[in-house]
Scaffold this motif. Structure first.
Motif, PDB file in Angstrom:
ATOM      1  N   PHE A   1     -45.382  19.590 -30.451  1.00 43.81           N
ATOM      2  CA  PHE A   1     -45.142  18.150 -30.266  1.00 43.81           C
ATOM      3  C   PHE A   1     -45.875  17.318 -31.321  1.00 43.81           C
ATOM      4  N   VAL A   2     -47.122  17.708 -31.592  1.00 50.29           N
ATOM      5  CA  VAL A   2     -47.902  16.974 -32.594  1.00 50.29           C
ATOM      6  C   VAL A   2     -47.189  17.056 -33.952  1.00 50.29           C
ATOM      7  N   LYS A   3     -46.685  18.239 -34.267  1.00 50.90           N
ATOM      8  CA  LYS A   3     -45.986  18.422 -35.547  1.00 50.90           C
ATOM      9  C   LYS A   3     -44.636  17.709 -35.541  1.00 50.90           C
TER      10      LYS A   3
ATOM     11  N   TRP B   1     -38.906   9.062 -40.966  1.00 47.64           N
ATOM     12  CA  TRP B   1     -38.368   7.752 -40.587  1.00 47.64           C
ATOM     13  C   TRP B   1     -39.433   6.703 -40.276  1.00 47.64           C
ATOM     14  N   GLY B   2     -40.710   7.083 -40.373  1.00 44.86           N
ATOM     15  CA  GLY B   2     -41.778   6.094 -40.190  1.00 44.86           C
ATOM     16  C   GLY B   2     -42.312   5.995 -38.776  1.00 44.86           C
ATOM     17  N   GLU B   3     -43.495   5.384 -38.716  1.00 43.03           N
ATOM     18  CA  GLU B   3     -44.242   5.266 -37.460  1.00 43.03           C
ATOM     19  C   GLU B   3     -43.506   4.382 -36.449  1.00 43.03           C
ATOM     20  N   GLU B   4     -42.879   3.316 -36.952  1.00 37.04           N
ATOM     21  CA  GLU B   4     -42.182   2.392 -36.039  1.00 37.04           C
ATOM     22  C   GLU B   4     -41.050   3.090 -35.307  1.00 37.04           C
ATOM     23  N   PHE B   5     -40.351   3.968 -36.042  1.00 35.36           N
ATOM     24  CA  PHE B   5     -39.241   4.698 -35.415  1.00 35.36           C
ATOM     25  C   PHE B   5     -39.764   5.608 -34.307  1.00 35.36           C
ATOM     26  N   TRP B   6     -40.903   6.255 -34.561  1.00 29.77           N
ATOM     27  CA  TRP B   6     -41.511   7.123 -33.535  1.00 29.77           C
ATOM     28  C   TRP B   6     -41.856   6.285 -32.293  1.00 29.77           C
ATOM     29  N   ASP B   7     -42.456   5.101 -32.522  1.00 27.20           N
ATOM     30  CA  ASP B   7     -42.822   4.228 -31.394  1.00 27.20           C
ATOM     31  C   ASP B   7     -41.575   3.798 -30.619  1.00 27.20           C
ATOM     32  N   GLU B   8     -40.493   3.538 -31.378  1.00 25.59           N
ATOM     33  CA  GLU B   8     -39.227   3.148 -30.745  1.00 25.59           C
ATOM     34  C   GLU B   8     -38.725   4.293 -29.832  1.00 25.59           C
ATOM     35  N   LEU B   9     -38.837   5.529 -30.337  1.00 26.46           N
ATOM     36  CA  LEU B   9     -38.408   6.687 -29.528  1.00 26.46           C
ATOM     37  C   LEU B   9     -39.228   6.768 -28.239  1.00 26.46           C
ATOM     38  N   LEU B  10     -40.546   6.609 -28.384  1.00 33.12           N
ATOM     39  CA  LEU B  10     -41.412   6.719 -27.201  1.00 33.12           C
ATOM     40  C   LEU B  10     -41.100   5.623 -26.188  1.00 33.12           C
ATOM     41  N   ASP B  11     -40.834   4.423 -26.676  1.00 33.63           N
ATOM     42  CA  ASP B  11     -40.493   3.310 -25.776  1.00 33.63           C
ATOM     43  C   ASP B  11     -39.255   3.649 -24.960  1.00 33.63           C
ATOM     44  N   GLU B  12     -38.282   4.245 -25.629  1.00 34.36           N
ATOM     45  CA  GLU B  12     -37.003   4.495 -24.950  1.00 34.36           C
ATOM     46  C   GLU B  12     -36.983   5.778 -24.138  1.00 34.36           C
ATOM     47  N   ALA B  13     -37.790   6.767 -24.559  1.00 36.43           N
ATOM     48  CA  ALA B  13     -37.698   8.078 -23.895  1.00 36.43           C
ATOM     49  C   ALA B  13     -38.374   8.094 -22.526  1.00 36.43           C
ATOM     50  N   GLU B  14     -39.295   7.185 -22.285  1.00 37.92           N
ATOM     51  CA  GLU B  14     -40.028   7.114 -21.000  1.00 37.92           C
ATOM     52  C   GLU B  14     -40.532   8.497 -20.570  1.00 37.92           C
TER      53      GLU B  14
ATOM     54  N   THR C   1     -43.183  11.468 -19.431  1.00 36.45           N
ATOM     55  CA  THR C   1     -44.329  11.575 -18.509  1.00 36.45           C
ATOM     56  C   THR C   1     -45.643  11.515 -19.288  1.00 36.45           C
ATOM     57  N   SER C   2     -45.674  12.192 -20.434  1.00 34.84           N
ATOM     58  CA  SER C   2     -46.906  12.223 -21.235  1.00 34.84           C
ATOM     59  C   SER C   2     -47.118  10.932 -22.015  1.00 34.84           C
ATOM     60  N   GLU C   3     -46.125  10.088 -22.056  1.00 33.11           N
ATOM     61  CA  GLU C   3     -46.106   8.877 -22.891  1.00 33.11           C
ATOM     62  C   GLU C   3     -46.309   9.198 -24.368  1.00 33.11           C
ATOM     63  N   GLY C   4     -46.093  10.450 -24.737  1.00 36.35           N
ATOM     64  CA  GLY C   4     -46.161  10.830 -26.149  1.00 36.35           C
ATOM     65  C   GLY C   4     -47.581  10.967 -26.686  1.00 36.35           C
ATOM     66  N   ALA C   5     -48.573  10.986 -25.758  1.00 33.83           N
ATOM     67  CA  ALA C   5     -49.971  11.119 -26.205  1.00 33.83           C
ATOM     68  C   ALA C   5     -50.281  12.608 -26.357  1.00 33.83           C
TER      69      ALA C   5
ATOM     70  N   TYR D   1     -46.852  20.697 -22.898  1.00 31.04           N
ATOM     71  CA  TYR D   1     -45.987  19.635 -22.383  1.00 31.04           C
ATOM     72  C   TYR D   1     -44.633  20.207 -21.995  1.00 31.04           C
ATOM     73  N   ASP D   2     -43.955  19.465 -21.139  1.00 29.92           N
ATOM     74  CA  ASP D   2     -42.641  19.863 -20.652  1.00 29.92           C
ATOM     75  C   ASP D   2     -41.647  19.964 -21.824  1.00 29.92           C
ATOM     76  N   ASP D   3     -40.980  21.113 -21.939  1.00 33.88           N
ATOM     77  CA  ASP D   3     -39.974  21.311 -23.008  1.00 33.88           C
ATOM     78  C   ASP D   3     -38.981  20.147 -23.044  1.00 33.88           C
TER      79      ASP D   3
END
Ligand code: HEM
Length: 180
Positions: free
Chosen positions: A6-8, A17-30, A32-36, A43-45
């Protein structure tokens, strides 16, 4: 799946695609780990599959291409984090045997909760090798990418295809690696 994946994956997406795109994914994916994600966690596959599904929608690429690209990119990262002894293998075919007989075994010893794929080698000549990839995760495209990343590392030219693939209606996945 282990946190390192996951870290990789996070680094891979940000590099492309940049940090903002990653944040956008996390916002939308909801998730459980919140991407931390941390490398020591697990983490769950499904979180990885949810992120890939969102990328597929947003970037108009196929899931196959996304998984392949990540596999190709991540090889060098796994290699750099690999247990001692891994760095002795210099040939793609030799390395693939070592993944099954040694590398993933060492990974499992260090991380008992890791779930590693099994490779059943089916045929081999000087220029051709085929193996059955088995994993409940069905990440054969990711596996194809890893083999390509490995070949880049050993500076060998290979073609990687699948003669059978579960995603194409076959009963199993068989990867074919040809040195050219
Ligand atoms: C330096 C070499 C390598 C190291 C240290 C390594 C380590 C790992 C680790 C830590 C995982 C995650 C396991 C989990 O989350 O439970 C993994 C998964 C995986 N590895 Fe390796 N690996 C290496 C090379 C390779 C190569 C060359 C291949 C391709 C033939 C490969 C195929 C896979 C696949 C397909 C997975 C996804 C899990 C699955 O399919 O179930 N690995 N590996």
């Amino acid at each position: 799946m282990k946190g390192i994946v996951f870290v990789k994956f996070n680094e891979f997406v940000e590099e492309l695609w940049g940090e903002e795109f990653w944040d956008e994914l996390l916002d939308e994916a909801e998730l459980t780990s919140e991407g931390a994600y941390t490398t020591v966690g697990s983490y769950d596959d499904q979180e990885l599959f949810s992120l890939i599904t969102l990328i597929v929608e947003k970037k108009s690429i196929s899931s196959k291409d996304a998984q392949f690209a990540f596999g190709k990119w991540v090889f060098k990262e796994l290699y750099n984090a690999a247990p001692p002894g891994v760095h002795d293998f210099k040939d793609v075919f030799e390395f693939l045997h070592a993944v099954q007989d040694f590398i993933h075994i060492e990974v499992k010893k260090l991380n008992p909760d890791a779930l590693l794929p099994e490779f059943e080698f089916l045929s081999e000549s000087a220029t051709q090798l085929s193996f059955h990839y088995q994993s409940p995760r069905k990440l054969c495209y990711f596996c194809e990418g890893l083999v390509r990343g490995l070949a880049e590392h050993t500076e060998q030219k290979v073609i990687v295809t699948q003669s059978e693939c579960e995603h194409e209606g076959d009963k199993r996945c068989v990867l074919e690696v040809e040195k050219i």
